[in-house]
Design a protein around this motif. Sequence first.
Motif, PDB file in Angstrom:
ATOM      1  N   THR A  71       0.838  -1.198   0.000  1.00 51.92           N
ATOM      2  CA  THR A  71       0.000   0.000   0.000  1.00 51.92           C
ATOM      3  C   THR A  71       0.871   1.245   0.000  1.00 51.92           C
ATOM      4  O   THR A  71       1.793   1.362   0.807  1.00 51.92           O
ATOM      5  N   ASP A  72       0.576   2.170  -0.918  1.00 58.29           N
ATOM      6  CA  ASP A  72       1.268   3.463  -0.982  1.00 58.29           C
ATOM      7  C   ASP A  72       0.630   4.374   0.059  1.00 58.29           C
ATOM      8  O   ASP A  72      -0.568   4.654  -0.001  1.00 58.29           O
ATOM      9  N   ILE A  73       1.441   4.823   1.028  1.00 63.20           N
ATOM     10  CA  ILE A  73       0.931   5.696   2.090  1.00 63.20           C
ATOM     11  C   ILE A  73       1.565   7.083   2.021  1.00 63.20           C
ATOM     12  O   ILE A  73       1.656   7.785   3.024  1.00 63.20           O
ATOM     13  N   SER A  74       1.996   7.490   0.802  1.00 58.18           N
ATOM     14  CA  SER A  74       2.603   8.821   0.666  1.00 58.18           C
ATOM     15  C   SER A  74       1.604   9.910   1.075  1.00 58.18           C
ATOM     16  O   SER A  74       2.002  10.956   1.553  1.00 58.18           O
ATOM     17  N   ASP A  75       0.301   9.644   0.884  1.00 56.20           N
ATOM     18  CA  ASP A  75      -0.745  10.523   1.405  1.00 56.20           C
ATOM     19  C   ASP A  75      -1.514   9.685   2.432  1.00 56.20           C
ATOM     20  O   ASP A  75      -2.426   8.936   2.065  1.00 56.20           O
ATOM     21  N   PRO A  76      -1.170   9.812   3.723  1.00 59.74           N
ATOM     22  CA  PRO A  76      -1.797   8.966   4.747  1.00 59.74           C
ATOM     23  C   PRO A  76      -3.325   9.075   4.796  1.00 59.74           C
ATOM     24  O   PRO A  76      -3.998   8.130   5.204  1.00 59.74           O
ATOM     25  N   ALA A  77      -3.868  10.203   4.353  1.00 57.85           N
ATOM     26  CA  ALA A  77      -5.320  10.369   4.361  1.00 57.85           C
ATOM     27  C   ALA A  77      -5.982   9.594   3.219  1.00 57.85           C
ATOM     28  O   ALA A  77      -7.188   9.369   3.243  1.00 57.85           O
TER      29      ALA A  77
END
Length: 170
Positions: free
Chosen positions: A73-79
């Motif tokens: 999962t890409d969490i570069s934008d946590p929202a």
Amino acid sequence: MKSVTLMLMSALLLLSCSNRKNEVTGYAPLYGDLSEMKGVSLVPARAVENGGKIYVWGDLLYQVETGKGIHITDISDPAAPVQKGFIQAGGAQEVAVKNGLIYTNSQNDLVILKIENNKLQTVKRLPDAFGKLSSPALPPERGPFECPDRSKGVVIGWQKKTLVNPGCSY
């Protein structure tokens, strides 16, 4: 009148006993097909069913799907996390990442993986590095559990859940 009341009470007593369910929290086995268990591949993302350990490296979160593989999962934008893919690795229970290399187990082998250009490469496989890690004969805790059914495949792990009338315990 007495006999009718006695018959009615007897019938109610029998009915209440015959449908009794014993619901308890315990473990159910997770199964895998032994012929498919050693293969490792990168496939499209899918929903988490039985999430396990997580590891964060950079902007990526790796989450074990107990016994089946690893969600990426890409969490570069946590929202707004974005599922990127799923590494199928039968028997997976562990994950770690260092210098871009993904370390996990496939059954009882240590597998070192690398993803480049959306392609998965097996860098190295160390056979039997984990001994019997991925073939647990018994659940991780004492108590009730669902008896394994060999016709469903090889037990690759255990999932804690509500069981109805479990047949085994230790």
